[in-house]
Design an enzyme around this catalytic site. Structure first.
Site: not given
Length: 244
Positions: A147, A149-150, A172, A224
């Protein structure tokens, strides 16, 4: 730092205007009176963009970082309006831009961003992707699958810091990238981001609600909500530490 802006090296030049540099160095400039800023770059990333200003060749000052939601239903005109408005709010004229770099991992939006830039500025647009010369070597089974982005994460870390380095990008998805001192990218791993991990927990179970992600005072929780918060927050820390 100059009036709050960090000055960084954008390339590997050894000397620029008689100044000596080390790769990845950050330098102070004392003579503020000589500063003559000019808008020089328009950099798009996954869902944000940044304007960079230049003092002299070799000095780049990152000026604006703005977030714009990724919308697959938006048109190039919609994106162009958003970008122009943000630039205008910061006193930057589109005719002062001289280039754009797009690093997109949303193929459906990439072409729209390219067209949007062309609508507001007559500049060359460089889209990060297969075939782009970045100065690092991609040592992967299929380099074309990595990608954008990487790639930009790895390139930025290599040129800023040098040496063997691990880059972690919390988005994300959370990505881990390893680059050695020779500029060889050896990949890493990809995990669900902490926000979508929490969303998956609430959306795929019948009674677990949506929660605010934050640390709790203890891991053995008595209700919870805090139990979910402890599991997500400390579980993610454990994941990161184990991978590193």
């Amino acid at each position: 730092w100059i009036d709050g802006w960090k000055v960084v090296r954008p390339d590997m030049c050894a000397t620029v205007n008689d100044f000596q540099f080390e790769r990845g160095g950050t330098y102070e400039i004392d003579n503020y009176e000589e500063l003559e800023f000019g808008t020089k770059g328009f950099h798009f990333f996954e869902n944000w963009f940044m304007i960079s200003y230049v003092y002299k060749p070799g000095y780049r000052i990152f000026k604006i970082k703005a977030y714009v939601p990724t919308d697959r239903k938006e048109t190039e005109y919609g994106y162009a309006i958003r970008f122009k408005e943000i630039l205008g709010l910061n006193g930057i004229k589109t005719d002062s831009l001289d280039g754009a770099v797009i690093s997109s991992v949303v193929p459906a939006v990439t072409g729209l961003l390219e067209k949007a830039v062309k609508l507001i500025a007559d500049v060359e647009v460089l889209t990060v992707g297969p075939g782009i010369k970045t100065g690092i070597s991609i040592k992967m089974d299929n380099p074309r699958e990595v990608g954008a982005d990487r790639i930009v994460d790895a390139v930025a870390a290599h040129y800023t810091y040098g040496g063997d380095i691990l880059v972690i990008d919390f988005g994300t998805a959370t990505t881990y990238e390893y680059v050695n001192a020779q500029g060889e990218y050896h990949g890493g791993c990809i995990t669900p981001g902490i926000e979508i991990s929490a969303q998956a927990l609430s959306s795929n179970t019948a009674k677990l609600p949506e929660i605010e992600i934050k640390p709790t005072t203890k891991i053995l929780s008595s209700n919870t909500i805090s139990g979910m918060q402890a599991g997500i927050f400390y579980g993610y820390i454990g994941q990161c530490e184990y991978i590193i």
